[in-house]
Design an enzyme around this catalytic site. Sequence first.
Site, PDB file in Angstrom:
ATOM      1  N   ARG A 248      19.914  50.064  52.463  1.00  0.00           N
ATOM      2  CA  ARG A 248      18.885  49.847  51.441  1.00  0.00           C
ATOM      3  C   ARG A 248      19.557  49.345  50.169  1.00  0.00           C
ATOM      4  NH1 ARG A 248      20.192  54.508  48.607  1.00  0.00           N
ATOM      5  NH2 ARG A 248      19.853  56.557  49.508  1.00  0.00           N
ATOM      6  N   HIS A 252      17.686  55.114  46.338  1.00  0.00           N
ATOM      7  CA  HIS A 252      16.690  55.952  47.000  1.00  0.00           C
ATOM      8  C   HIS A 252      15.287  55.621  46.500  1.00  0.00           C
ATOM      9  CE1 HIS A 252      14.812  59.159  49.091  1.00  0.00           C
ATOM     10  NE2 HIS A 252      14.483  59.809  47.987  1.00  0.00           N
ATOM     11  N   TYR A 260      26.399  57.509  43.165  1.00  0.00           N
ATOM     12  CA  TYR A 260      27.037  57.994  44.397  1.00  0.00           C
ATOM     13  C   TYR A 260      27.437  56.851  45.333  1.00  0.00           C
ATOM     14  CZ  TYR A 260      22.408  56.778  45.957  1.00  0.00           C
ATOM     15  OH  TYR A 260      21.262  56.064  46.204  1.00  0.00           O
TER      16      TYR A 260
HETATM   17  C1  LIG Z   1      10.994  68.355  54.289  1.00  0.00           C
HETATM   18  C2  LIG Z   1      11.544  67.619  53.100  1.00  0.00           C
HETATM   19  N1  LIG Z   1      12.755  67.973  52.621  1.00  0.00           N
HETATM   20  C3  LIG Z   1      13.277  67.309  51.559  1.00  0.00           C
HETATM   21  C4  LIG Z   1      12.572  66.297  50.948  1.00  0.00           C
HETATM   22  C5  LIG Z   1      13.182  65.534  49.763  1.00  0.00           C
HETATM   23  N2  LIG Z   1      13.605  64.215  50.245  1.00  0.00           N
HETATM   24  C6  LIG Z   1      12.838  63.131  50.019  1.00  0.00           C
HETATM   25  S1  LIG Z   1      13.496  61.748  50.679  1.00  0.00           S
HETATM   26  C7  LIG Z   1      14.828  62.581  51.257  1.00  0.00           C
HETATM   27  C8  LIG Z   1      15.924  61.855  52.006  1.00  0.00           C
HETATM   28  C9  LIG Z   1      15.522  61.414  53.369  1.00  0.00           C
HETATM   29  O1  LIG Z   1      16.452  60.492  53.846  1.00  0.00           O
HETATM   30  P1  LIG Z   1      16.235  59.642  55.139  1.00  0.00           P
HETATM   31  O2  LIG Z   1      15.466  60.422  56.157  1.00  0.00           O
HETATM   32  O3  LIG Z   1      17.548  59.127  55.559  1.00  0.00           O
HETATM   33  O4  LIG Z   1      15.273  58.442  54.684  1.00  0.00           O
HETATM   34  P2  LIG Z   1      15.507  57.307  53.594  1.00  0.00           P
HETATM   35  O5  LIG Z   1      14.916  57.826  52.299  1.00  0.00           O
HETATM   36  O6  LIG Z   1      16.959  57.023  53.504  1.00  0.00           O
HETATM   37  O7  LIG Z   1      14.747  56.106  54.045  1.00  0.00           O
HETATM   38  C10 LIG Z   1      14.751  63.927  50.939  1.00  0.00           C
HETATM   39  C11 LIG Z   1      15.761  64.931  51.309  1.00  0.00           C
HETATM   40  C12 LIG Z   1      11.297  65.975  51.471  1.00  0.00           C
HETATM   41  N3  LIG Z   1      10.547  64.993  50.954  1.00  0.00           N
HETATM   42  N4  LIG Z   1      10.816  66.621  52.565  1.00  0.00           N
END
Ligand SMILES: Cc1ncc(C[n+]2csc(CCOP(=O)(O)OP(=O)(O)O)c2C)c(N)n1
Length: 333
Positions: A248, A252, A260
């Site tokens: 990406r 985020h 980071y």
């Molecule tokens: C159950 C839950 N835990 C934590 C979060 C906070 N959170 C939002 S996005 C994220 C990272 C997820 O990363 P990934 O699955 O790799 O998807 P990406 O954002 O990289 O597309 C986290 C931990 C959440 N939304 N839901």
Amino acid sequence: MTAQVTEPAVEPDAKVLVGLFATATRIKLFDEKYLSLMKAGQIGGMYYSPRGQEFAAVSVAQHLRPDDYVVTIYRGLHDQIAKGVPLRDLWAEYLGKAVGSCKGKGGPMHVTSPEHGLMVTTGVVGSGIPIANGLALSAQMRGTDQVAVTNFGDGASNIGAFHEALNLASVWKLPVIFVCQNNQFAEYTPLSEGTSVARIADRAAAYGMPGESVDGNDPVAMWQAAGRAVDRARRGEGPTLLEANTFRFNGHLMGDQQAYMPKELLKEKMAADPVPRFRARLIADEVATEAELAAIEEQAAEEVADAAAYALAAEYPDTAELDTDVYAPEVAV
Ligand SMILES: Cc1ncc(C[n+]2csc(CCOP(=O)(O)OP(=O)(O)O)c2C)c(N)n1
């Protein structure tokens, strides 16, 4: 060990290749315009850009019919556009306007457009994965050959729901394609610090299903792998775990300073931007001319500008609508 892929690769024809480029271009231009309006302070809210991940969505959705199902996450613009949700509906929903796909009550985190097969967008990491099982189960029970695709990130593959859903989908031979868009980071944590395997597709073996790890930025490799997975599911042979290795570009979420992120890594990945790279490949392979691709870009830019203007001018939902479509009608018992 990941299951071996034995089926021969099918080559996409020129129409498919140009179509993949056209959809990726619409996503790229929508994203760029959205970010520019945010930076100019003209629109607000949370935005999780999918720039860089276009083909992980587009090359899968090209195999889907309008009545197939897709489930996606907050970083879902590419999946929503690829599944065919109209740009006006999407843009208006992202801005919370009454003419949006969910009448402005969902916003970017909860885009739903069942008439286009975009069944749900979720903000709870991992929660969409078992929902896809339910959609696939309904197709199986109704005896249709619809399939369900669920897109999620690498971080989501560490959530319990992922493991439970893969197990059950395998036991019941559900027509699901689990697409892990591995962009190498879960929020601010690199893959190696939070995930026990280097290849998420290897986890498929634990659940007795095929797993493929693919260059998700290679539109053709991704299209071929997705084709195998969708065909298997349609034939009633059960689920596949497909890992699309991608990246990406914008952190985020909008505003992430990416402290980071190794600067050299980001530079290297952005230099290999999959959309212009595919454009150059189509010209070099004489699949399309410079003028043809420029016309596609011009049309996409017009469509994006039209959707943005439409959404910006639209009204917010009336407060009288607050409870409408929120609660299910009471059922007499
Ligand atoms: C159950 C839950 N835990 C934590 C979060 C906070 N959170 C939002 S996005 C994220 C990272 C997820 O990363 P990934 O699955 O790799 O998807 P990406 O954002 O990289 O597309 C986290 C931990 C959440 N939304 N839901």
